[in-house]
Scaffold this motif. Structure first.
Motif, PDB file in Angstrom:
ATOM      1  N   GLU A   1       4.943  -3.188  -5.693  1.00  0.00           N
ATOM      2  CA  GLU A   1       4.109  -2.194  -5.217  1.00  0.00           C
ATOM      3  C   GLU A   1       3.473  -1.977  -4.256  1.00  0.00           C
ATOM      4  OE1 GLU A   1       2.014  -0.447  -8.740  1.00  0.00           O
ATOM      5  OE2 GLU A   1       3.045  -1.683 -10.204  1.00  0.00           O
TER       6      GLU A   1
ATOM      7  N   TYR B   1       4.183   0.902  -1.700  1.00  0.00           N
ATOM      8  CA  TYR B   1       3.023   1.560  -0.977  1.00  0.00           C
ATOM      9  C   TYR B   1       3.152   1.633   0.834  1.00  0.00           C
ATOM     10  CZ  TYR B   1      -1.612   2.355   1.201  1.00  0.00           C
ATOM     11  OH  TYR B   1      -2.645   2.948   2.038  1.00  0.00           O
TER      12      TYR B   1
ATOM     13  N   GLU C   1       3.214   4.974   3.277  1.00  0.00           N
ATOM     14  CA  GLU C   1       2.103   5.342   3.880  1.00  0.00           C
ATOM     15  C   GLU C   1       1.942   4.784   5.444  1.00  0.00           C
ATOM     16  OE1 GLU C   1      -1.293   7.821   1.981  1.00  0.00           O
ATOM     17  OE2 GLU C   1      -1.939   5.675   1.911  1.00  0.00           O
TER      18      GLU C   1
ATOM     19  N   LEU D   1      -2.413   7.907  -0.652  1.00  0.00           N
ATOM     20  CA  LEU D   1      -1.829   7.332  -1.775  1.00  0.00           C
ATOM     21  C   LEU D   1      -2.518   5.854  -1.933  1.00  0.00           C
ATOM     22  CD1 LEU D   1       0.440   7.001  -3.671  1.00  0.00           C
ATOM     23  CD2 LEU D   1       1.921   6.027  -2.106  1.00  0.00           C
TER      24      LEU D   1
END
Length: 201
Positions: free
Chosen positions: A139, A143, A147, A161
């Motif tokens: 995760e 991410y 971003e 995010l």
């Protein structure tokens, strides 16, 4: 153009996030980028680093604009007493997020309002406690690829995010974590006699 009742207001920052925040106050301002060395001094506390750099940024701009009110701001992220800077690369950002997961990190968001006409400076350090979720590497990797937050201390953009990485945010000033504590700034502008709500733009 500034209203005659106001001195020029200048945001001394290259940050688009700070610029967006200041726009919320609906007051005229210009932006100038300070060119200073942001290296922490040996033995300097995180709070002292943030306050010193916020003032140095304001002073660098005030030297070029002696009739202005200048806003300087700096943010330092700390965990276990160590400063966590802007990662710059994917690998460093991942290492930061791995180090912070499941833990509470302190963000020092320092602010300086410097009146270049008089040399008077107002300073504040707004602390925000941020607890990160205990997320798996997959995760965190996803991410970072979505971003690419390599230009922010702590590698997580709460205004984007990055909020998905956080379990809790504790602060007296909700915009401090993004980089410009507006509640503290409004206090300073009022103290400096700068018109805000209800004044003619």
């Amino acid at each position: 153009m500034s209203h005659p009742a106001r001195p020029p207001l200048i945001l001394g920052s290259s940050s688009p996030y700070r610029r967006e925040l200041l726009t919320r106050l609906r007051i005229p301002f210009d932006v100038a980028v300070p060119d200073i060395d942001e290296t922490p001094l040996a033995g300097e506390s995180p709070e002292a680093t943030a306050l010193r750099l916020s003032r140095r940024k304001a002073e660098a701009i005030a030297a070029r604009h002696p009739d202005a009110l200048v806003i300087g701001s700096d943010q330092v992220c700390t965990l276990d007493g160590a400063q966590l800077g802007k990662p710059g690369t994917h690998e460093r950002a991942l290492a930061q997020l791995q180090h912070m997961r499941g833990r509470t990190v302190t963000f020092h968001s320092a602010l300086c309002l410097l009146d270049a006409r008089t040399g008077a400076a107002q300073l504040a350090d707004v602390q925000t406690l941020v607890t990160f979720r205990d997320l798996p590497d997959a995760e965190l990797e996803a991410y970072l690829r979505l971003e690419t937050p390599y230009d922010v201390a702590g590698s997580a953009k709460v205004e984007g995010l990055g909020i998905a990485l956080l379990a809790r945010v504790e602060s007296d000033d909700p915009t401090a974590l993004i980089g410009l504590p507006l509640i503290a700034l409004i206090d300073m502008l009022r103290q400096a006699g700068f018109p805000l709500i209800g004044s003619v733009a």
